[in-house]
Design a protein around this motif. Structure first.
Motif, short mmCIF file in Angstrom:
data_model
loop_
_atom_site.label_atom_id
_atom_site.label_comp_id
_atom_site.label_asym_id
_atom_site.label_seq_id
_atom_site.Cartn_x
_atom_site.Cartn_y
_atom_site.Cartn_z
N ILE A 141 0.84 -1.21 0.00
CA ILE A 141 0.00 0.00 0.00
C ILE A 141 0.87 1.25 0.00
CG2 ILE A 141 -1.95 -1.10 1.17
CD1 ILE A 141 -1.06 0.47 3.74
N ASP A 142 2.16 1.12 0.36
CA ASP A 142 3.01 2.30 0.54
C ASP A 142 3.46 2.92 -0.79
OD1 ASP A 142 2.83 1.56 3.21
OD2 ASP A 142 4.78 0.58 3.22
N ASN A 143 3.36 2.18 -1.88
CA ASN A 143 3.82 2.63 -3.22
C ASN A 143 5.29 3.06 -3.20
OD1 ASN A 143 2.96 2.86 -5.93
ND2 ASN A 143 2.99 5.09 -5.78
N ASP A 144 6.11 2.35 -2.44
CA ASP A 144 7.48 2.81 -2.25
C ASP A 144 8.53 2.05 -3.05
OD1 ASP A 144 7.26 0.47 -0.83
OD2 ASP A 144 7.85 1.30 1.10
N LEU A 145 8.07 1.34 -4.12
CA LEU A 145 9.04 0.66 -4.99
C LEU A 145 9.29 1.54 -6.22
CD1 LEU A 145 7.76 -2.98 -4.66
CD2 LEU A 145 10.13 -2.31 -4.41
N SER A 146 10.54 1.90 -6.43
CA SER A 146 10.83 2.93 -7.45
C SER A 146 10.70 2.42 -8.89
CB SER A 146 12.23 3.49 -7.25
OG SER A 146 13.16 2.46 -7.41
N ALA A 147 10.77 1.10 -9.10
CA ALA A 147 10.79 0.60 -10.47
C ALA A 147 9.40 0.52 -11.11
CB ALA A 147 11.44 -0.78 -10.50
N THR A 148 8.37 0.84 -10.34
CA THR A 148 7.02 0.78 -10.89
C THR A 148 6.28 2.07 -10.52
OG1 THR A 148 4.99 -0.57 -10.97
CG2 THR A 148 6.10 -0.46 -8.85
N ASP A 149 5.44 2.56 -11.42
CA ASP A 149 4.70 3.78 -11.10
C ASP A 149 3.71 3.52 -9.97
OD1 ASP A 149 6.09 5.02 -13.07
OD2 ASP A 149 4.47 5.04 -14.55
N TYR A 150 3.11 2.34 -9.99
CA TYR A 150 2.16 1.98 -8.93
C TYR A 150 2.34 0.54 -8.49
CZ TYR A 150 -0.41 6.25 -9.92
OH TYR A 150 -0.75 7.57 -10.08
N THR A 151 2.28 0.34 -7.19
CA THR A 151 2.12 -1.02 -6.66
C THR A 151 0.60 -1.20 -6.45
OG1 THR A 151 2.37 -0.11 -4.43
CG2 THR A 151 4.33 -1.03 -5.45
N PHE A 152 0.11 -2.43 -6.58
CA PHE A 152 -1.33 -2.59 -6.35
C PHE A 152 -1.59 -2.52 -4.83
CE2 PHE A 152 0.32 -6.88 -6.24
CZ PHE A 152 -0.27 -7.39 -5.12
N GLY A 153 -2.77 -2.08 -4.48
CA GLY A 153 -3.11 -1.90 -3.05
C GLY A 153 -3.03 -0.44 -2.65
N PHE A 154 -2.19 0.31 -3.35
CA PHE A 154 -2.00 1.72 -3.01
C PHE A 154 -3.29 2.52 -3.22
CE2 PHE A 154 -0.82 5.95 -4.87
CZ PHE A 154 -0.50 6.56 -3.67
N GLN A 155 -3.93 2.34 -4.37
CA GLN A 155 -5.12 3.14 -4.67
C GLN A 155 -6.26 2.85 -3.69
OE1 GLN A 155 -5.18 5.55 -6.73
NE2 GLN A 155 -3.50 5.21 -8.15
N THR A 156 -6.36 1.58 -3.29
CA THR A 156 -7.41 1.23 -2.32
C THR A 156 -7.11 1.90 -0.97
OG1 THR A 156 -7.71 -0.89 -3.42
CG2 THR A 156 -8.57 -0.72 -1.19
N ALA A 157 -5.85 1.90 -0.58
CA ALA A 157 -5.46 2.54 0.69
C ALA A 157 -5.73 4.04 0.63
CB ALA A 157 -3.99 2.27 0.98
N VAL A 158 -5.44 4.65 -0.52
CA VAL A 158 -5.68 6.09 -0.67
C VAL A 158 -7.18 6.37 -0.54
CG1 VAL A 158 -5.68 7.97 -2.37
CG2 VAL A 158 -3.62 6.60 -2.04
N GLN A 159 -8.00 5.51 -1.13
CA GLN A 159 -9.46 5.73 -1.04
C GLN A 159 -9.94 5.62 0.41
OE1 GLN A 159 -11.41 6.66 -3.80
NE2 GLN A 159 -12.63 7.27 -2.01
N GLU A 160 -9.40 4.64 1.11
CA GLU A 160 -9.77 4.46 2.52
C GLU A 160 -9.37 5.69 3.33
OE1 GLU A 160 -11.63 2.40 5.35
OE2 GLU A 160 -11.32 1.51 3.39
N ALA A 161 -8.17 6.20 3.07
CA ALA A 161 -7.68 7.39 3.79
C ALA A 161 -8.53 8.61 3.42
CB ALA A 161 -6.21 7.63 3.48
#
Ligand code: F6P
Length: 364
Positions: A141-161
């Motif tokens: 959910i942290d989206n902290d991997l630099s080699a990809t624009d998005y990790t999955f799980g991030f957008q769902t976490a953002v929506q929850e927040a």
């Protein structure tokens, strides 16, 4: 016959099951591919008796809508430090990496697909260097991997927040309060930054921009002076004051190496009171609500594509690669590249500029 072993490691994240389903469904188009799952990352392989299950169209049907992972996961150790008890019952960390590589080979697995975050992918890279065929799938959910624009799980976490900010805005407004919402993200401020913009917060405090507590107080006071009388702050769990440190605690769980973040909302509240901030302040730590539950449509689609692509890399023997999403297309990058750099928010990036453009203060 090509046997593929799938596992999920590290913290869970919405979309893990959609990846598993994508792998298995894509495999059914191949005549000579069988997919298996190892329970709780490498534990299922290394435990005696082993816990490895066949993954079929039947047992993955419909799982893409479910949170968590049907394979289970662990944050407590791995092949390079496997929690083990000695004869006196004392726990120690045993290096079982060589055994892991040999087991994969001896059991006739063509490849391991490891679905995990930066920690899991570093393990994948080390095992790959030792000769294990592996393909990585980036999750967190942290989206902290630099080699990809998005990790999955991030957008769902953002929506929850964002949903939480929306709710907190109405109660902050009714009571003329300052409400601090602490969100996850470890050392990256991505969830906080997106939720602050989407929810319309007045302040967004992230690890990449250490805050000046006096500036935070000034922003609060200016809102009250404008007559608006309430303030919403989105605070990343890894945020820290200028010249300060992040709030973290060591865990006493066996084999758990990460520092546990969390509680910085209370620290910020205390700091504001110490410099005589007169507003009523309430704190809310959103915690694991951001990680649980159903993945949103974006994450299901991204995770499904990752699963399909990972299976294709595996059957084409393109090992040592991690699937990625770059410039709106699915591709792969070497695990070495994928684990080389952390994906922090660049304080000069356009998203931060846009946030500042609509009046969000970073306390800097
Ligand atoms: O890396 C994902 C994450 O949810 C972080 O945002 C958070 O700091 C951490 O995991 C929490 O870990 P745990 O579930 O082990 O407490």
């Amino acid at each position: 016959m090509k046997k593929i072993l799938v596992l999920t490691g590290g913290g869970d994240c919405p979309g893990l099951n959609a990846v598993i389903r994508g792998i298995v469904k894509r495999a059914t188009h191949e005549k000579d591919v069988e997919v298996y799952g190892s329970i709780e990352a490498y534990n299922g392989l290394l435990r005696n008796p082993q816990e490895i299950i066949p993954l079929t169209n039947e047992n993955v049907a419909g799982i893409h809508v479910k949170g968590g992972t049907i394979l289970g996961t662990t944050t407590k150790g791995g092949p390079f430090g496997f929690p083990t008890q000695d004869a006196d019952g004392k726990w120690f960390m045993k290096d079982r990496s060589k055994e892991t590589v040999e087991m994969i080979r001896d059991m006739g697995f063509h490849c391991v697909i490891s679905i995990g975050g930066d920690g899991s992918q570093s393990i994948s890279q080390r095992l790959f260097e030792m000769g294990m065929p592996v393909v990585g799938v980036p999750k967190t959910i942290d989206n902290d991997l630099s080699a990809t624009d998005y990790t999955f799980g991030f957008q769902t976490a953002v929506q929850e927040a964002t949903d939480a900010v929306d709710k907190l805005v109405s109660t902050a407004e009714s009571h003329h309060r300052v409400i601090i919402l602490e969100v996850m993200g470890r050392s990256a401020g991505w969830i906080a930054l997106h939720a602050a913009i989407a929810g319309g917060a007045e302040l967004c405090l992230i690890p990449e921009i250490p805050y000046d507590i006096d500036k935070v107080k000034q922003r609060i006071e200016s809102r009250y002076n404008e007559g608006r009388g309430f303030v919403n702050i989105v605070l990343a769990e890894g945020a820290k004051p200028k010249d300060g440190t992040i709030t973290s605690k060591a865990s006493d769980e066996i084999g758990y190496k990460n520092l546990r973040l969390g509680g910085v909302a209370y620290q910020l509240s205390q700091q504001l009171k110490e410099i005589d901030c007169k507003a009523d302040i309430r704190e809310m730590v959103l915690g694991h609500l951001q990680r649980g539950g159903t993945p949103n449509a974006f994450d299901r689609v991204l995770a499904t594509q990752y699963g399909v692509k990972a299976l294709e890399l595996a059957i084409n023997s393109e090992f040592g690669q991690m699937v990625a999403f770059k410039n709106n297309s699915i591709c792969s990058v070497s695990l070495k590249e994928a684990t080389a750099a952390y994906n922090n928010v660049d304080p000069d990036c356009y998203l931060v500029q846009a946030a500042k453009g609509i009046g969000i203060s970073f306390g800097d």
